[in-house]
Write an enzyme that holds these catalytic residues in place. Structure first.
Site, PDB file in Angstrom:
ATOM      1  N   GLU A  73      37.057 -22.646  43.606  1.00 53.57           N
ATOM      2  CA  GLU A  73      38.303 -23.386  43.817  1.00 53.57           C
ATOM      3  C   GLU A  73      38.216 -24.140  45.146  1.00 53.57           C
ATOM      4  OE1 GLU A  73      41.868 -21.158  43.021  1.00 53.57           O
ATOM      5  OE2 GLU A  73      43.190 -22.828  43.503  1.00 53.57           O
TER       6      GLU A  73
ATOM      7  N   HIS B 193      37.253 -25.614  40.485  1.00 53.79           N
ATOM      8  CA  HIS B 193      38.557 -25.182  39.960  1.00 53.79           C
ATOM      9  C   HIS B 193      39.625 -25.974  40.716  1.00 53.79           C
ATOM     10  CE1 HIS B 193      41.259 -22.441  37.797  1.00 53.79           C
ATOM     11  NE2 HIS B 193      42.062 -22.609  38.844  1.00 53.79           N
TER      12      HIS B 193
ATOM     13  N   ASP C  93      29.336 -22.861  39.445  1.00 50.59           N
ATOM     14  CA  ASP C  93      29.966 -24.185  39.443  1.00 50.59           C
ATOM     15  C   ASP C  93      30.606 -24.430  38.079  1.00 50.59           C
ATOM     16  OD1 ASP C  93      30.765 -26.759  39.861  1.00 50.59           O
ATOM     17  OD2 ASP C  93      28.757 -27.630  39.593  1.00 50.59           O
TER      18      ASP C  93
ATOM     19  N   ASP D 295      45.625 -25.361  42.323  1.00 49.47           N
ATOM     20  CA  ASP D 295      46.952 -25.364  41.684  1.00 49.47           C
ATOM     21  C   ASP D 295      47.887 -26.338  42.410  1.00 49.47           C
ATOM     22  OD1 ASP D 295      46.940 -23.597  43.927  1.00 49.47           O
ATOM     23  OD2 ASP D 295      48.848 -22.766  43.260  1.00 49.47           O
TER      24      ASP D 295
HETATM   25  O1  9MR Z   1      44.624 -21.957  38.852  1.00 47.94           O
HETATM   26  C1  9MR Z   1      44.985 -20.763  39.508  1.00 47.94           C
HETATM   27  C2  9MR Z   1      44.353 -20.723  40.884  1.00 47.94           C
HETATM   28  O2  9MR Z   1      44.881 -21.752  41.686  1.00 47.94           O
HETATM   29  C3  9MR Z   1      44.551 -19.374  41.547  1.00 47.94           C
HETATM   30  O3  9MR Z   1      43.797 -19.269  42.719  1.00 47.94           O
HETATM   31  C4  9MR Z   1      44.154 -18.263  40.596  1.00 47.94           C
HETATM   32  C5  9MR Z   1      44.412 -16.881  41.174  1.00 47.94           C
HETATM   33  O4  9MR Z   1      45.726 -16.696  41.488  1.00 47.94           O
HETATM   34  O5  9MR Z   1      44.819 -18.378  39.372  1.00 47.94           O
HETATM   35  C6  9MR Z   1      44.542 -19.589  38.690  1.00 47.94           C
HETATM   36  O6  9MR Z   1      45.260 -19.609  37.517  1.00 47.94           O
HETATM   37  C7  9MR Z   1      44.757 -18.834  36.467  1.00 47.94           C
HETATM   38  C8  9MR Z   1      45.632 -17.611  36.267  1.00 47.94           C
HETATM   39  O7  9MR Z   1      45.634 -16.771  37.375  1.00 47.94           O
HETATM   40  C9  9MR Z   1      45.197 -16.858  35.033  1.00 47.94           C
HETATM   41  N1  9MR Z   1      45.195 -17.733  33.880  1.00 47.94           N
HETATM   42  C10 9MR Z   1      44.309 -18.880  34.025  1.00 47.94           C
HETATM   43  C11 9MR Z   1      44.756 -19.712  35.199  1.00 47.94           C
HETATM   44  C12 9MR Z   1      43.906 -20.955  35.343  1.00 47.94           C
HETATM   45  O8  9MR Z   1      42.546 -20.670  35.351  1.00 47.94           O
HETATM   46  O1  9MR Z   2      42.933 -17.561  49.506  1.00 48.66           O
HETATM   47  C1  9MR Z   2      43.588 -16.529  48.808  1.00 48.66           C
HETATM   48  C2  9MR Z   2      42.744 -15.289  48.820  1.00 48.66           C
HETATM   49  O2  9MR Z   2      42.614 -14.814  50.139  1.00 48.66           O
HETATM   50  C3  9MR Z   2      43.345 -14.230  47.941  1.00 48.66           C
HETATM   51  O3  9MR Z   2      42.462 -13.142  47.856  1.00 48.66           O
HETATM   52  C4  9MR Z   2      43.602 -14.807  46.549  1.00 48.66           C
HETATM   53  C5  9MR Z   2      44.248 -13.819  45.600  1.00 48.66           C
HETATM   54  O4  9MR Z   2      45.518 -13.487  46.010  1.00 48.66           O
HETATM   55  O5  9MR Z   2      44.441 -15.938  46.647  1.00 48.66           O
HETATM   56  C6  9MR Z   2      43.888 -16.980  47.388  1.00 48.66           C
HETATM   57  O6  9MR Z   2      44.789 -18.015  47.446  1.00 48.66           O
HETATM   58  C7  9MR Z   2      45.045 -18.753  46.259  1.00 48.66           C
HETATM   59  C8  9MR Z   2      46.550 -18.777  46.093  1.00 48.66           C
HETATM   60  O7  9MR Z   2      47.019 -17.474  45.814  1.00 48.66           O
HETATM   61  C9  9MR Z   2      46.997 -19.742  45.008  1.00 48.66           C
HETATM   62  N1  9MR Z   2      46.439 -21.056  45.226  1.00 48.66           N
HETATM   63  C10 9MR Z   2      44.994 -21.038  45.287  1.00 48.66           C
HETATM   64  C11 9MR Z   2      44.527 -20.171  46.432  1.00 48.66           C
HETATM   65  C12 9MR Z   2      43.013 -20.229  46.582  1.00 48.66           C
HETATM   66  O8  9MR Z   2      42.348 -19.585  45.561  1.00 48.66           O
END
Ligand code: 9MR
Ligand code: 9MR
Length: 581
Positions: free
Chosen positions: A559, A508, A550, A187
């Protein structure tokens, strides 16, 4: 008779000209190994899964097309988490340079790997260059970004103070400029807590191997200036972090974010309003730690900046002292403040370790005993660093600088060293009990969101143990953890984009998903197996260590993130630095 013998001899000669059976063997996925490579003197091991009985293996010289080494596959008693039997292939005694494959006669060949000096050099560079590609508020131009050049996005010069962060002097809606920084992960948001551990890990990498970084060229726009490139790259994020501090009270905003995650588009198309959200104690302490460490690192290069960093650190510490319980609780904040915020929370509810980290870095930089007072009764138990667990970022630093800290009691320091070495020995022991010969996998719980960064952080711990004792076993095991990340694991993937034969092609990562016509940017470590499967994507397996897919969809296993790349960058660069010696 002689004539017959002559013809037999000729026949023998001519069969040599025909391709050997080995050449035509297929690649088989049951041989799991580091798909990138080994140093010549490094122990070299591969794992065969579903191995039934003992058999022979050969090492095939890929360029010269011949067998160069033979050995025996040894059945081990450890099974994989899915219950598969395992054979161990050890070719440590083979030390020639080149490009090779493991052959199981009659079955197939492994993916290719290299053996050479500086084998991790390109990997080490790419792991840091990855941060350049994550830069916000700039275009990436062709000379530096190659095919991944892109227009600028996220100027972040018109960020709004969110209701949760409003103060009298900066009420809700106040426009603040906070450009630069790295995108957190797949993100585009920027989070102080996650920047904290990332910066601490990278600054420590520099502090541990300053000479090595004199010569590293990341081919970034700043490469020709006097700063080592890694420090140029770190500065891009430092400048953003500085702008996250409210100059009026020293408090630090928890994050700079949109209210919802943006779509899978390129930065220049992601234009939703960004906000400064909540001033948290965690953000203030992580910020204080980073700024204090940065202050002593940059002192030798840009002393004026170093002063700014130190003042910022002290102000953040003072704010945290006045506001010790400002925990970030997103759901609760959403009940009170609008618009509601749904992006990454990084909501740590236990800050004892953040206090330790900040106090350690401030003490080392200032020698002010006030910070030692804050430290001396703290919990010294070993805890592997992770974004909510940062005490050992501080303790590693104290061990590194102990020589300059006259007031640090010898006994207190030795407790730290003992705890570090105990844990490192425990990791070595565990690695022997796991099919893939690395410490993760005794329990299913070892795998979770971002588990690959656990493997990398274990590698860092092992390298500190190696530096403290000089015992080779610790370095060997650190390399085993890298072998795991690069393919000797239950999925058969090398988890690093662009490095290996079977690597993540659909991470991701918005920068990848928005450009499916291009290969993913190289040098990124994906999160890895995570049986939580919180993204509800289709996984090929539910077994903990195989729970990886993947697919762009999979933010829970595929991600990329700055806090995962940092320990990976530490591991690869440190191994290069140590092998240079
Ligand atoms: O893209 C988002 C990613 O960076 C985060 O780790 C993840 C969990 O917070 O959420 C992803 O965003 C998703 C969202 O939570 C739900 N709708 C789809 C989004 C993109 O896949
Ligand atoms: O790395 C984070 C992981 O420990 C948590 O369980 C998860 C859900 O809260 O979020 C991860 O961090 C994400 C962050 O919330 C949004 N940007 C992407 C990060 C990696 O997935």
């Amino acid at each position: 008779m002689k004539v017959i013998l002559f013809y037999l001899w000729l026949l023998g000669l001519s069969t040599c000209q025909f391709p050997r059976v080995e050449q035509n063997l297929p690649i088989i996925e049951s041989i799991r190994l580091n798909q990138w490579g080994f140093y010549p003197d490094q122990p070299k091991r591969a794992v065969v899964i579903d191995e039934q009985g003992s058999s022979d293996f050969m090492i095939w010289d890929h360029l010269n097309e011949r067998v160069v080494f033979r050995g025996e596959v040894v059945l081990v008693k450890e099974k994989t988490l899915s219950g598969k039997s395992v054979g161990l292939i050890d070719f440590s005694n083979f030390t020639s340079s080149g490009e090779f494959q493991v052959i199981l006669p009659g079955k197939g060949k492994s993916h290719k790997f290299k053996i050479e000096k500086k084998v991790n050099q390109d990997l080490a560079i790419a792991s840091l260059k990855a941060y350049y590609f994550q830069r916000a508020s700039t275009s990436i131009s062709e000379p530096y970004g190659g095919i991944w050049a892109r227009p600028a996005g996220h100027p972040d010069d018109q960020v709004e103070v969110h209701a949760s962060a409003a103060s009298q002097e900066r009420p809700e809606g106040t426009v603040v400029s906070a450009p630069y920084g790295w995108y957190d992960a797949g993100d585009y948001n920027k989070y102080i807590v996650n920047s904290g551990i990332t910066m601490g890990t990278l600054l420590s990498l520099f502090e541990d191997f300053p000479t090595y970084f004199q010569n590293q060229n990341l081919k970034i726009p700043e490469s020709s200036n006097l700063l080592p490139d890694i420090l140029d790259e770190i500065k891009w994020n430092l400048d953003w972090m500085l702008a996250m501090q409210d100059p009026l009270d020293g408090g630090v905003y928890h994050k700079l974010t949109t209210v919802k995650f943006e779509g899978m588009v390129m930065p220049e198309e992601a234009k939703a309003q960004r906000f400064l959200v909540f001033k948290s104690t965690a953000a203030a302490l992580d910020f204080a730690a980073v700024m204090a460490q940065a202050s002593r690192v940059y002192r030798d290069f840009t002393p004026e900046d170093a002063l700014v960093y130190l003042k910022a650190a002290e102000k953040a510490w003072a704010w945290a002292k006045r506001n010790p319980d400002q925990y970030y609780q997103q759901d609760e904040l959403n009940n009170t403040f609008k618009p509601e915020v749904f992006t990454g929370a990084y909501g740590d509810q236990n800050l004892t370790d953040e206090w330790i980290w900040a106090a350690s870095e401030l003490y080392i930089t200032t020698h002010n005993l006030r910070y030692w007072e804050a430290l001396k009764k703290s919990d010294q138990a070993f805890k592997l660093p992770a974004w909510p667990t940062v005490s050992w970022l501080g303790y590693y630093s104290l061990i590194r600088h102990a020589g300059q800290l006259n007031h640090l009691p010898e006994e207190w320091l030795s407790v730290l060293k003992i705890n570090l070495l105990d844990e490192a020995r425990e990791l070595v022991k565990m690695a022997n009990q796991v099919a893939y010969k690395m410490p993760m996998g005794i329990k299913e719980r070892d795998f979770g969101w971002g588990g690959n960064s656990v493997a990398a952080n274990q590698g860092i711990l092992l390298l500190y143990a190696y530096q403290l004792t000089g015992e080779e076993i610790f370095k060997t095991n650190a390399q085993d953890n890298l072998d795991y990340l690069l393919g000797r694991n239950a999925t058969g993937y090398s988890f690093v984009t662009g490095f290996g034969s079977r690597t993540p092609m659909n991470p991701h990562h918005r920068l990848a998903a928005a450009r499916p016509d291009l290969p993913p940017i190289p040098g990124f470590l994906v999160g890895g197996p995570n049986p939580g499967q919180q993204d509800d994507c289709d996984y090929p397996s539910d077994v903990a260590d195989e729970s990886y897919v993947d697919d762009y969809c999979s933010y829970a296993s595929n991600e990329i993130a700055i806090n995962w790349n940092a320990p990976f960058a530490y591991l690869t660069n440190a191994l290069e630095a140590l092998n240079e010696k």
